[in-house]
Enzyme design. Structure first.
Site, short mmCIF file in Angstrom:
data_model
loop_
_atom_site.label_atom_id
_atom_site.label_comp_id
_atom_site.label_asym_id
_atom_site.label_seq_id
_atom_site.Cartn_x
_atom_site.Cartn_y
_atom_site.Cartn_z
N ASP A 134 20.24 -7.18 -0.76
CA ASP A 134 20.44 -6.12 -0.99
C ASP A 134 21.50 -5.48 -1.28
O ASP A 134 22.36 -6.61 -0.95
CB ASP A 134 19.25 -5.49 -0.36
CG ASP A 134 19.26 -3.94 -0.49
OD1 ASP A 134 19.74 -3.52 -1.68
OD2 ASP A 134 18.06 -3.52 0.49
N GLU A 164 26.07 -4.40 -4.92
CA GLU A 164 26.46 -3.64 -6.19
C GLU A 164 27.66 -4.05 -5.72
O GLU A 164 28.60 -3.78 -7.30
CB GLU A 164 26.40 -2.42 -6.21
CG GLU A 164 24.73 -1.51 -6.67
CD GLU A 164 23.66 -1.95 -4.98
OE1 GLU A 164 24.67 -1.78 -3.92
OE2 GLU A 164 22.73 -2.25 -5.28
N ASP A 199 15.67 1.81 -4.70
CA ASP A 199 14.94 3.07 -2.87
C ASP A 199 14.54 4.59 -3.79
O ASP A 199 14.79 5.11 -3.60
CB ASP A 199 15.94 3.49 -1.90
CG ASP A 199 16.94 2.20 -1.56
OD1 ASP A 199 16.31 1.31 -1.62
OD2 ASP A 199 18.37 2.28 -1.04
#
Ligand SMILES: *[C@@H]1O[C@H](CO)[C@@H](O)[C@H](O)[C@H]1NC(C)=O
Ligand SMILES: *[C@@H]1O[C@H](CO)[C@@H](O)[C@H](O)[C@H]1NC(C)=O
Ligand SMILES: *[C@@H]1O[C@H](CO)[C@@H](O)[C@H](O)[C@H]1NC(C)=O
Length: 979
Positions: A545, A548, A623
């Site tokens: 996760d 980015e 999310d």
């Protein structure tokens, strides 16, 4: 000083936490740039506006120097000369156009001065001087063989025409002055580069000091607007931009094409909207800058977590596409207009042109051009270049139960037991960040997870797996060997001064692994060795996760662009591929932890992705919220992933933030059972919502949805195998399956599952208890309700189906398909491995159907050595369709699709020797079979047997059907059943 800075960070961190926890308002717009807050976006849009305003008096200042053009070995090379406005000189831009064996063309433009390093960087920056040319090393894995058979001629209008592709039916018409390219297929222009003259390569230039010094003459005024060339500030962070302006931009027009798809990830419709100058459309370009955008908004071109810069343009019977290979921040404007070309010269083409404008902040101009003509051609060629979807382990197609967090190992076991008690299947339970000791990855919280091995042994006993999260930020804390190694061996991402970059994420102060660095990759691999990460087992899989990367106190919640990676590339250059490199490291680490002789396919879920990430595992849409609009948006988002080559995708079932109503939760499970990746997840502040907790009246339909998923696993796995070998999507939109049917081009709320003929339309709105399914005008095949065999004839109309909440997702079977299923409810997919199959045969009007089944061990790489079963089932008649109800000569045949059986095939077949087909259901059965009581079964090498057939007349809109119970045929063998 340090303390006060740390204090400020802490305050920031706390405010972030509060935002995360309170859910007061949605996405923080002010955290993310709009075009006018981005220098290069403003400049490129401005350049396009200036050109458009000048109309026909505009001439693009880029010319291909005819003397430099040379065509050799499948490549055209030359130098484009850019004339700098107001006569201050020219810039040399080397051009390469590669014509690939597949029929794909690739256009690459570089800048000579930067290429040769003949530039100066400001602020004494140690960054590289070249335009970033490394993204292909991460993305392109094949398909680059050059076409040696191209033909070239130069016309007297200074135009070079290259014929290439299948039977030389493609042409690149390269105009030298101004430089532009028209790509034609069968004499018709399909794609135009720089026809608007918006090509822009911002060349390097020194910063001229415009301040007048005492005693010196006034320096010349700038003739250009330099206000966004140098330092740029946003949200309290200043980007020093040591290389100055470096963007690349190009207009790409699709004449006669009204629909464009692709360029995920955005939360909007499948058919992309216009972004300029028309009401009801967007006013911002589509943005690709991988970011942690929590509680993201619906129906916007705003950037999300991942980027795949592949766009398909589609009109009736023709699909073409472009792939913009650039990992820097990218924006894409889309405008549609009435076609400017003579419609007659377009043949059957459309009346609308789609004109797109692409620009990236830095790097090469590097574009792949696909001329189709089918959507399948595009995805195959694109997949050959960037890799096919991974063939997941079989368990990964089951249901995944996640939450932030299962709080102890006892909690995990308790949830597991409750699933069993409720007789609800699941395959994987997940642990979010709280399993660690203080957010330090590669550790376990000893108080709450004292016995991870015991917990996994418990899961293992009924074939279940564990997924744990490991993120790329490494906690900055003493006595943590992982961070010590990262620092001492220089394996982290650096700041602009080339010292390790420190920022804030879940653990507080953190560093980030630089997965571009081969040494970091080797180190990362070592961390996952079972001996180095006690508590993990071969059934522990991974979730990456925040890759980015998410940096809580960074600009736009990510890294400063002037940070430096391995090789001194700026973060600006590599940002969008960063997430891919981290998953690559984890994937390689999971391979490395196993004995090379018994490697198992890694499972890694990622939030951030780029073109090529499909090779490494699954993605999810990040999310989302427990709201109806997020459920609705999940379908076009996942469809867009699928047509962009990344099939293994899903959205958090139930919605991550907030608490879904019972109805929403139920509908989400019913829809989620048809996501290629099927996981429920929930925020730490949300109520517990494991399916067995639902109230009576809701738990039943949820259980049914889960069982439906499990019964269809053979079809899902076969579809993933197809994606793995051809690139064809697992979840397919209408336009992809019916490229001639214009009425389906904008539909994005119904879809097909692979080649199965299953047409699915989930209920996505509150209070709704029926759906209208659009059926394309297929001449020869009815659609049957999956559950009731109600028959609908497709003729370009909409049919109405009841879909009560306590029922199930509406699913139709298109006639002409054969569907493999397994019907015995089990706790997990592992326990279904040797269960018998059911074949459901949905006949078309001619009494024909066909389908495939792929089976392997579901976990290893042995399939690459031939250890698999691949059958084609074919139901047909030897007589003509007209005689249907008289001629009584139909048969179902199982053919081998295995191209070359090996000794691994033989041993796999041995393990499957007792697995049989236990039931055959023929839907749309013939009237002539009424009264028929048996079929004749012939299995390879065995005597004919007679087996009972049961005929049911249907009626009242329902198709007749026939059932053969226990034909006894083996799934790994050839056989024939005569009806
Ligand atoms: C070029 O020079 C002319 C006259 O000096 C000026 O009006 C114009 O704005 C300049 N163009 C640009 C792009 O700076
Ligand atoms: C990961 O990266 C390495 C180094 O670039 C490469 O050799 C390997 O093939 C990559 N693995 C995957 C799964 O893409
Ligand atoms: C039925 O089909 C088989 C195989 O195609 C053929 O040999 C046979 O003659 C057919 N029988 C009839 C009654 O048409």
């Amino acid at each position: 000083m340090f303390a006060s800075r740390a204090g400020a960070y802490l305050a920031l961190f706390v405010s972030f936490l509060l935002t995360f926890l309170n859910l007061v308002d949605g996405v923080k717009h002010e955290n993310f740039k709009t075009c006018d807050q981005s220098g290069f976006c403003t400049r490129n849009r401005g350049y396009a506006d200036k050109a458009a305003a000048s109309g026909s008096s505009w001439t693009s200042p880029y010319q291909l120097d005819s003397k430099t053009v040379s065509v050799r070995n499948g490549q055209l090379t030359g130098v484009i000369i850019k004339t700098i406005e107001n006569g201050s000189g020219t810039v040399r831009l080397p051009l390469v156009i590669s014509f690939l064996d597949s029929g794909v063309a690739r256009v690459t433009v570089d800048e000579e001065k930067r290429q040769k390093g003949e530039i100066e960087l400001r602020h004494g920056s140690p960054a590289r001087k070249e335009r970033y040319n490394g993204v292909q090393d991460w993305v392109i894995v094949g398909g680059l063989t050059l076409d040696q058979n191209i033909a070239e001629r130069t016309t007297d209008q200074d135009e070079t025409i290259v014929s290439y592709g299948p039977k030389k039916s493609f042409q690149a018409v390269i105009k030298h002055a101004p430089f532009s390219i028209d790509f034609r297929r069968d004499e018709e222009t399909q794609i135009k580069f720089n026809s608007k003259g918006w090509l822009s390569m911002e060349h390097w230039r020194p910063k001229v000091d415009r301040e007048q010094k005492e005693g010196e003459p006034a320096p010349p005024e700038s003739t250009e607007d330099e206000s966004t060339w140098w330092e740029e500030s946003f949200g309290g962070n200043t980007d020093t931009k040591p290389k100055g302006p470096e963007s690349v931009g190009l207009d790409i027009t699709f004449p006669g094409y009204e629909h464009v798809y692709g360029i995920p990830e955005h939360a909007g419709p499948l058919s992309l909207k216009q972004t300029r100058g028309s009401s009801g459309q967007y006013d911002q370009p589509y943005r690709l800058y991988n970011s942690d955008v929590f509680e993201y908004e619906m129906d916007t071109p705003m950037t999300l977590y991942g980027a795949i810069p592949l766009m398909q343009a589609h009109r009736k019977d023709s699909t073409v596409g472009v792939f913009w290979l650039n990992a820097a921040e990218t924006w894409i404007d889309i405008v549609k207009s009435k076609t400017s070309s003579n419609p007659l010269s377009l043949g059957i083409g459309g009346t609308t042109d789609t004109q797109t404008h692409w620009f990236s902040e830095s790097g090469l101009l590097d574009v792949f051009v696909f001329l189709g003509p089918t959507p399948k051609n595009i995805i195959q060629d694109y997949s050959e270049l960037t890799g096919y979807s991974q063939l997941p382990q079989h368990f990964a197609l089951g249901y995944h139960q996640c939450r932030w967090n299962y709080v102890t190992d006892e909690d995990v076991k308790d949830v597991d037991r409750k699933f069993d008690k409720a007789k609800i299947p699941y395959d994987v339970i997940w642990l979010d960040i709280e399993y660690t000791e203080g957010k330090k990855y590669f550790t376990w919280d000893k108080d709450n997870f004292p016995d991870p091995l015991g917990m996994q042994k418990h899961l293992d006993s009924h074939g279940r797996k564990l997924v744990i999260i490991v993120d790329p930020h490494i906690k900055n804390e003493g006595n943590y060997p992982v961070v010590d190694a990262l620092k001492s061996q220089n394996l982290g991402i650096n700041n602009k001064e080339n010292n390790i970059f420190e920022g804030w994420c879940w653990p507080g102060s953190s560093y980030w692994i630089d997965a571009f660095n081969p040494a970091a990759l080797a180190w990362w691999k070592s961390l996952f060795a079972y001996s180095n990460f006690p508590g993990t087992t071969p059934n522990t899989f991974l979730w990456n996760d925040m890759n980015e990367p998410s940096v809580f106190n960074g600009p736009e919640t990510t890294m400063p662009k002037d940070n430096l990676h391995f090789g001194n590339w700026e973060h600006r250059d590599v940002h969008n591929v960063n997430g891919l490199t981290f998953v690559n490291a984890t994937y390689e680490a999971l391979l490395a932890r196993d004995d090379p002789k018994h490697q198992r396919r890694p499972f890694v879920l990622t939030r951030s992705f780029y073109a090529g990430s499909q090779r490494q595992g699954a993605m999810w849409t990040g999310d989302n919220l427990a709201s109806w609009d997020h459920l609705e948006a999940s379908i076009p988002m996942i469809l867009n992933q699928n047509i962009a080559g990344f099939s293994f995708s899903g959205a958090d079932v139930g919605g991550f933030f907030g608490n879904p109503s019972k109805e929403l939760q139920t509908r989400w499970f019913q829809a989620g059972a048809f996501y290629p990746f099927f996981r429920a997840h929930a925020h730490i502040d949300s109520r517990r919502r494991e399916p067995y907790l639902e109230a009576s009246g809701y738990v039943e339909p949820i259980t049914q949805a889960l069982r439906l998923r499990y019964s269809l696993l053979p079809a899902w796995y076969t579809s993933f195998h197809t994606a793995h070998t051809t690139g064809e999507p697992v979840m397919r939109p209408m336009w992809y399956v019916h490229p001639s049917d214009e009425a389906g081009f904008a539909l994005d709320d119904q879809f097909y599952v692979g080649d199965t003929g299953l047409l699915v339309k989930p209920v996505l709105k509150e209070g709704v208890t029926s759906v209208d399914i659009y059926l394309p005008p297929t001449s020869n095949a009815p659609y049957y309700d999956y559950f009731t065999f109600e028959t609908y004839t497709g003729s370009g109309k909409t049919v109405h189906l009841d879909a009560p909440l306590q029922g199930h997702t509406p699913v139709l079977m298109q006639g002409g398909h054969i569907l493999p299923r397994k019907e015995r409810p089990r706790k997990s997919s592992a326990l279904m491995k040797f269960d018998p199959y059911t074949l459901v045969i949905a006949l078309d009007n001619a009494g024909r159907a066909e389908g495939e089944l792929y089976i392997d061990d579901g976990e290893s790489f042995e399939y690459q050595k031939g250890a698999y079963i691949h059958r084609r089932f074919r139901f047909s008649s030897s007589s003509s369709a007209d005689d249907n109800n008289k001629e009584n000569n139909f048969s179902l045949v199982s053919d081998d699709l295995h191209p070359a059986p090996t000794k691994q095939t033989t041993s796999f077949l041995k393990t499957m020797k007792d697995v049989r087909v236990e039931k055959i259901v023929v839907v749309g059965a013939l009237k002539a079979w009424e009264g028929k009581t048996e079929v004749v079964v012939t299995e390879d090498g065995e005597k004919e047997r007679k087996v009972a057939l049961q005929w049911n007349g249907g009626g009242r809109g329902k198709a007749a059907w026939a059932v053969v119970r226990d034909p006894g045929v083996r799934v790994g063998r050839g056989w024939r059943i005569a009806f």
